[in-house]
Each structure stands twice: as structure tokens, then as C-alpha cells.
Scaffold this motif. Structure first.
Motif, PDB file in Angstrom:
ATOM      1  N   UNK A 165      33.321  32.266  28.049  1.00  0.00           N
ATOM      2  CA  UNK A 165      34.477  32.994  27.510  1.00  0.00           C
ATOM      3  C   UNK A 165      34.077  34.378  26.991  1.00  0.00           C
ATOM      4  N   UNK A 166      33.019  34.525  26.140  1.00  0.00           N
ATOM      5  CA  UNK A 166      32.623  35.877  25.697  1.00  0.00           C
ATOM      6  C   UNK A 166      32.258  36.806  26.854  1.00  0.00           C
ATOM      7  N   UNK A 167      31.566  36.259  27.864  1.00  0.00           N
ATOM      8  CA  UNK A 167      31.208  37.094  29.008  1.00  0.00           C
ATOM      9  C   UNK A 167      32.461  37.602  29.716  1.00  0.00           C
ATOM     10  N   UNK A 168      33.437  36.707  29.910  1.00  0.00           N
ATOM     11  CA  UNK A 168      34.660  37.147  30.594  1.00  0.00           C
ATOM     12  C   UNK A 168      35.434  38.148  29.736  1.00  0.00           C
ATOM     13  N   UNK A 169      35.445  37.955  28.426  1.00  0.00           N
ATOM     14  CA  UNK A 169      36.149  38.887  27.540  1.00  0.00           C
ATOM     15  C   UNK A 169      35.539  40.277  27.650  1.00  0.00           C
ATOM     16  N   UNK A 170      34.188  40.349  27.582  1.00  0.00           N
ATOM     17  CA  UNK A 170      33.524  41.654  27.706  1.00  0.00           C
ATOM     18  C   UNK A 170      33.793  42.261  29.084  1.00  0.00           C
ATOM     19  N   UNK A 171      33.714  41.421  30.102  1.00  0.00           N
ATOM     20  CA  UNK A 171      33.977  41.887  31.460  1.00  0.00           C
ATOM     21  C   UNK A 171      35.399  42.427  31.586  1.00  0.00           C
ATOM     22  N   UNK A 172      36.373  41.690  31.049  1.00  0.00           N
ATOM     23  CA  UNK A 172      37.772  42.108  31.165  1.00  0.00           C
ATOM     24  C   UNK A 172      38.024  43.405  30.405  1.00  0.00           C
ATOM     25  N   UNK A 173      37.455  43.530  29.196  1.00  0.00           N
ATOM     26  CA  UNK A 173      37.642  44.759  28.430  1.00  0.00           C
ATOM     27  C   UNK A 173      37.014  45.953  29.156  1.00  0.00           C
ATOM     28  N   UNK A 174      35.823  45.756  29.701  1.00  0.00           N
ATOM     29  CA  UNK A 174      35.147  46.845  30.414  1.00  0.00           C
ATOM     30  C   UNK A 174      35.944  47.255  31.646  1.00  0.00           C
ATOM     31  N   UNK A 175      36.349  46.248  32.428  1.00  0.00           N
ATOM     32  CA  UNK A 175      37.117  46.545  33.636  1.00  0.00           C
ATOM     33  C   UNK A 175      38.452  47.191  33.273  1.00  0.00           C
ATOM     34  N   UNK A 176      39.089  46.680  32.216  1.00  0.00           N
ATOM     35  CA  UNK A 176      40.378  47.231  31.824  1.00  0.00           C
ATOM     36  C   UNK A 176      40.293  48.690  31.438  1.00  0.00           C
ATOM     37  N   UNK A 177      39.260  49.041  30.648  1.00  0.00           N
ATOM     38  CA  UNK A 177      39.120  50.431  30.208  1.00  0.00           C
ATOM     39  C   UNK A 177      38.773  51.345  31.386  1.00  0.00           C
ATOM     40  N   UNK A 178      37.785  50.961  32.173  1.00  0.00           N
ATOM     41  CA  UNK A 178      37.359  51.826  33.287  1.00  0.00           C
ATOM     42  C   UNK A 178      38.421  51.893  34.384  1.00  0.00           C
ATOM     43  N   UNK A 179      38.962  50.746  34.736  1.00  0.00           N
ATOM     44  CA  UNK A 179      40.003  50.712  35.766  1.00  0.00           C
ATOM     45  C   UNK A 179      41.225  51.518  35.323  1.00  0.00           C
ATOM     46  N   UNK A 180      41.645  51.266  34.079  1.00  0.00           N
ATOM     47  CA  UNK A 180      42.814  51.984  33.588  1.00  0.00           C
ATOM     48  C   UNK A 180      42.590  53.479  33.516  1.00  0.00           C
ATOM     49  N   UNK A 181      41.375  53.888  33.080  1.00  0.00           N
ATOM     50  CA  UNK A 181      41.087  55.317  32.996  1.00  0.00           C
ATOM     51  C   UNK A 181      41.116  55.966  34.367  1.00  0.00           C
ATOM     52  N   UNK A 182      40.472  55.318  35.338  1.00  0.00           N
ATOM     53  CA  UNK A 182      40.458  55.881  36.689  1.00  0.00           C
ATOM     54  C   UNK A 182      41.864  55.945  37.276  1.00  0.00           C
ATOM     55  N   UNK A 183      42.632  54.895  37.039  1.00  0.00           N
ATOM     56  CA  UNK A 183      43.999  54.881  37.555  1.00  0.00           C
ATOM     57  C   UNK A 183      44.825  56.011  36.955  1.00  0.00           C
ATOM     58  N   UNK A 184      44.688  56.214  35.637  1.00  0.00           N
ATOM     59  CA  UNK A 184      45.434  57.273  34.976  1.00  0.00           C
ATOM     60  C   UNK A 184      44.972  58.651  35.437  1.00  0.00           C
ATOM     61  N   UNK A 185      43.649  58.831  35.565  1.00  0.00           N
ATOM     62  CA  UNK A 185      43.137  60.124  36.014  1.00  0.00           C
ATOM     63  C   UNK A 185      43.686  60.465  37.397  1.00  0.00           C
ATOM     64  N   UNK A 186      43.769  59.455  38.257  1.00  0.00           N
ATOM     65  CA  UNK A 186      44.306  59.687  39.603  1.00  0.00           C
ATOM     66  C   UNK A 186      45.793  60.022  39.561  1.00  0.00           C
ATOM     67  N   UNK A 187      46.537  59.298  38.731  1.00  0.00           N
ATOM     68  CA  UNK A 187      47.985  59.517  38.668  1.00  0.00           C
ATOM     69  C   UNK A 187      48.345  60.805  37.944  1.00  0.00           C
TER      70      UNK A 187
END
Length: 503
Positions: A65-87
Motif C-alpha cells: 500500500x505505501x509503495x502504491x501511494x508513493x507511486x500514485x502521488x508521483x505519477x499524479x504530479x508528473x502526469x498532471x504537470x505534463x498534461x497541463x503544460x501541453x494543454x
């Protein structure tokens, strides 16, 4: 922008980008962390069913569970940032957005929410089977708690991201307005807040009730579950409603402030349009209304400068028609002496400057005494006293204005002299011309008489003469400044005119 957190519309692009990125990242990370905390509380204390705090779940609880939480937060921040930068690249680069860029700007909150929903749904799909491999009975409990907390977190993510992206929305709406924008709308925003703040908790309580039928649960456990979910629904539901209401009230408040400024006479008032719902259309409508008022005031001012303030006011107050009405008025005619020589000796631009100085004196003195300059005729001007606005002692005001004009011209415009004639009597004041084009003027014998008296005044020593009728119509205070010099027959007239000059 509706909040001090969003800064001002005129701040730099770099500062605005940092502000928007901070307002997006920090609230979304905190919201998701709170969602994870809700999962822990629900699954360990609130939702009835087999406990997941047993030793056989240790690997899942403290590693997976902690590994997935860290993974999800990391992916969420990086993915969201890249998506916003593109849009929103057009906004960070300061470019004018295209129609596709504008649509992407308003789709950004929805995309971020779908991204968050994907990560929460992935958590359900990954963690639920893993817990089920250890104990199949905890599957409903794990799936319900993660889905419930994820829906709550994603709802806040949408509202927070919509708030943080207001500056971008304002720039997009400034370019293209509300044409072809797909947003959830005011109704959708309200239903969204109710569904996640009230509907989801009620569904949760109903689900717990169904679980209690399938698997026998103690009254204490059931009561704890109901109290915990009920309390959470009260707190989070209220918070959701508050966020939604503030998002709805902010555009209305901006329009109220703009209307207050307009009511105080500030027609330059405008509001920043940043809402993609019907409230944004309200903000745009206010700006269009203010722009129309500014244009109307400019037209009114220009109209008043052309025809006179009083004439303009009367024309706006009632529908002007051809024709007029008889009234008693005084007429002042002033004409420059030797204008042909002036134009021959000076350049056209110098002549215009001289005429403007000359007419400024005439207009100021006529306005000061309640009259208005009806016409500028080359190097002459016709002023009327007593129409369209009735003036007490119109003849006295006209005579006083004539004396003041003569005195000021000698000081302010010594380069030229003018003949001034004043007459009074019965005239017809009204609109003359055609239905498509007309002007306000006065017609009658006093107008012709004043023009002829101004010609006579050019050959008199003081360059100012008035008719005996004007002197008789004036009040005693003004009449004492004048004296009659005899009768003369003016050009084009058959009856003699009694002539008066200043003492």
C-alpha cells in the motif's frame, strides 16, 4: 479574479504560472493524502467486516500500500504537470490562444479529475484482489472504502483545479468569449456538489446496511459505521457545498461591484471574465453593457458639443420632430471684421487656431449667461437666449454676454476685432430640415436683425450695437449700461430700427 490567492489579471506571465502551478499541486496532493487517510480510518474502524489489521495483512499494509501511494502521488504530479503544460503552453508562452487552445483550457479541470480517478480506480483494481488473496471476506470492504474515498478526493480535485485555473480561463475568454465552450455549467456544478457531498455518503450508508444483512454485524459496529459516515458526510458535504457556492458567488460578486461603480458614475468599470458557465456569460454581459453605456455617453457628449447641451438634452428626453413653436428669445450674432484679410495673411492652420481662440471666448461667455451657440458660420457665430430652455430676462443676458465678449476679445484675442449685434423678439424655435437630417435653430425677424446689426457694428467705434426692442425687453440692471443713439434702416429691411450702444 474572485480571490486574493489568484493575484491580479495584469501580473506577469511567469508569476502567474508559478501561482497557478502552486495552487494546483499543493491542494491536489493534500486532498489525495486526506483521501488516503479516510481509507485508513474507514477500513480499520468504520466499515464493519473482517479486520485488515491482522498479521497476515502486514506485507500489504506496510509495503504494498505505501509503495502504491508513493507511486500514485508521483505519477499524479508528473502526469498532471505534463498534461497541463501541453494543454496550456500558449498561456505560459504568452501566445494568443487558438480555438483548440481555448477548449483545452476549459477541459483541463476535467482531465485532471479523470487522471486522479484513473489512479484511484487502479488502486481498487490492484489492492482489492491482493487483499482478497489473503481473505476473500474483506474484498467488499476494501473495494467500498477505496472507491468512496477516491470519489470524495476527486470531487475536491475538480473544484480546486477549476479555481486555480481561473487566470487561464480569463485569458481564454478574453480572446473568444463563450462560443462553443463545453463546461459542466451551473446546474452541473450544483448537482456535482450534491452528488458527492450527499449522494455518495447516503449510498455508503445503504451499502453498509446491505452488508449487515449479508454478514451479521453487531449493533455497536453498525452504530459506529453510521455515525462515522454520517459525520464525514456532514463535514465533507458542507465543505463541498461551500466550495461550490463560493465558485458560484464570486462571479456574481464581481458583477455587483462593477454595477456599484457604474452607479457611482464610473463608466470605465469592467470585470474579469473567468467563469465558463452561465455566470461567465453574465460577466461578459455586464462588460458589454458597460461598453454600451460608455459609447452612449460619448455619443451624448459629442452630440451636445455639436448642437448644444440643452438641445441635446431635449432631443434625448423626447422624440424630436420637424417644426417648432413660437417663443420670445434674444439673438446674438458675432462676426470677425476683416476675415478675408486674415485668411490671406495667415496659413490655414493658423487661421483655425485663431478661430478656435475666438470661438472659445464666445462660447464661454454665452454659456455663462444661460444661452447656447446654435451655429458656427465660417468666422461668425449665432447664439440664442431663451430657447430651447426658457431664461428669465433673455434679452438682458444676451446684452450682458455681448458686452463681456467685446471686453474679453480685446484682451484674449487682440489679433482680430468682431462686430456684435443683439436683437430680441418673437421667433419660431424648432427643428428644420428633412426627416432624415435636420437641425435645431430659430427663425424670425430678430435673427435677421441681429445679423444686420453685427454688420452695422463693424463700422461703429465700439463694434457692438443692439436693437431698441432688445433694450426694452431687458431688465433695469442691464438696461442702465446702454443708451440709444437714434434710428437707422438696416440693409434688407423697410422699417427703421432703434439702435443702442453701451454707455
Amino acid at each position: 479574479m474572485g480571490s486574493w490567492l489568484l493575484g491580479t489579471p495584469d501580473e506577469g506571465i511567469r508569476v502567474q504560472r508559478i501561482r497557478v502551478q502552486s495552487l494546483l499541486t499543493v491542494p491536489l496532493v493534500v486532498t489525495n493524502l486526506l483521501g488516503i487517510l479516510i481509507v485508513i480510518l474507514l477500513i480499520s474502524v468504520v466499515v464493519p467486516g473482517p479486520s485488515v489489521l491482522r498479521s497476515e495483512f502486514a506485507l500489504l499494509n506496510f509495503v504494498v500500500v505505501p509503495v502504491y501511494v508513493v507511486f500514485a502521488l508521483f505519477v499524479g504530479v508528473t502526469w498532471g504537470t505534463r498534461r497541463l503544460v501541453a494543454d496550456l503552453r500558449w498561456a505560459t508562452e504568452g501566445r494568443t490562444p487558438t480555438e483548440a487552445d481555448r477548449k483545452a483550457a476549459f477541459r483541463a479541470p476535467g482531465r485532471l479529475t479523470r487522471m486522479q480517478s484513473t489512479l484511484w480506480a487502479l488502486g481498487v483494481l490492484i489492492l482489492t484482489p491482493l487483499y482478497g488473496l489473503v481473505d476473500i471476506d474483506v474484498v467488499p470492504k476494501v473495494a467500498f472504502t477505496i472507491a468512496f474515498a477516491g470519489a470524495t478526493a476527486c470531487s475536491f480535485c475538480y473544484l480546486f483545479s477549476e479555481f486555480a485555473l481561473r487566470p487561464v480561463a480569463a485569458r481564454a475568454l478574453e480572446v473568444g468569449g463563450h462560443r462553443k465552450l463545453r463546461t459542466i455549467g451551473l446546474t452541473g456544478r450544483t448537482v456535482f456538489a450534491w452528488l458527492l457531498g450527499t449522494g455518495m455518503p447516503v449510498v455508503g450508508l445503504m451499502t453498509i446496511a446491505i452488508f449487515s444483512f449479508i454478514r451479521e454485524t453487531s449493533a455497536t459496529s453498525l452504530a459506529v459505521s453510521i455515525l462515522a459516515i454520517g459525520g464525514a458526510s456532514l463535514c465533507f458535504g458542507l465543505l463541498l457545498i461551500l466550495v461550490s457556492v463560493r465558485a458560484t458567488a464570486a462571479p456574481i460578486r464581481s458583477v455587483q461591484q462593477g454595477m456599484a461603480r457604474v452607479a457611482e458614475g464610473d463608466l470605465a468599470a469592467s470585470v474579469v471574465v473567468y467563469d465558463g458557465t452561465e455566470l461567465g456569460a453574465l460577466q461578459s454581459g455586464f462588460n458589454r453593457m458597460a461598453e454600451g453605456l460608455r459609447e452612449r455617453e460619448q455619443i451624448r457628449d459629442l452630440f451636445g458639443r455639436h448642437v448644444g447641451r440643452d438641445v441635446a438634452t431635449n432631443a434625448l428626453a423626447r422624440n424630436p420632430e420637424l417644426g417648432g413653436e413660437e417663443c420670445d428669445a434674444a439673438v446674438l450674432f458675432v462676426d470677425i471684421i476683416g476675415s478675408t484679410g486674415l485668411t490671406a495673411q495667415r496659413s490655414p492652420s493658423d487661421v483655425v487656431v485663431l478661430l478656435n481662440r475666438f470661438f472659445s471666448v464666445v462660447v464661454e461667455e454665452v454659456d455663462r449667461r444661460g444661452g447656447f451657440v446654435n451655429k458656427f458660420e465660417g468666422d461668425g457665430a449665432l447664439a440664442i437666449f431663451g430657447a430651447p430652455v426658457t431664461v428669465d430676462d433673455a434679452a438682458g443676458h444676451a446684452l450682458a454676454a455681448a458686452r463681456a465678449i467685446r471686453e474679453r476679445l480685446a484682451v484674449d484675442v487682440p489679433e482680430c476685432e468682431a462686430g456684435i449685434g443683439v436683437a430680441a423678439g418673437r421667433v419660431v424655435a424648432g427643428n428644420v430640415g428633412a426627416n432624415e437630417r435636420f437641425e435645431y435653430t430659430v427663425i424670425g425677424d430678430p435673427v435677421n436683425e441681429a445679423a444686420r446689426l453685427s454688420e452695422l457694428a463693424k463700422s461703429e467705434s465700439g463694434h457692438l450695437v443692439a436693437s431698441g426692442r432688445a433694450l426694452d425687453a431687458a431688465g433695469p440692471d442691464e438696461r442702465q449700461h446702454w443708451t440709444t443713439t437714434g434710428e437707422t434702416t438696416l440693409r434688407g429691411r423697410t422699417e427703421p430700427t432703434l439702435v443702442a450702444v453701451p454707455r
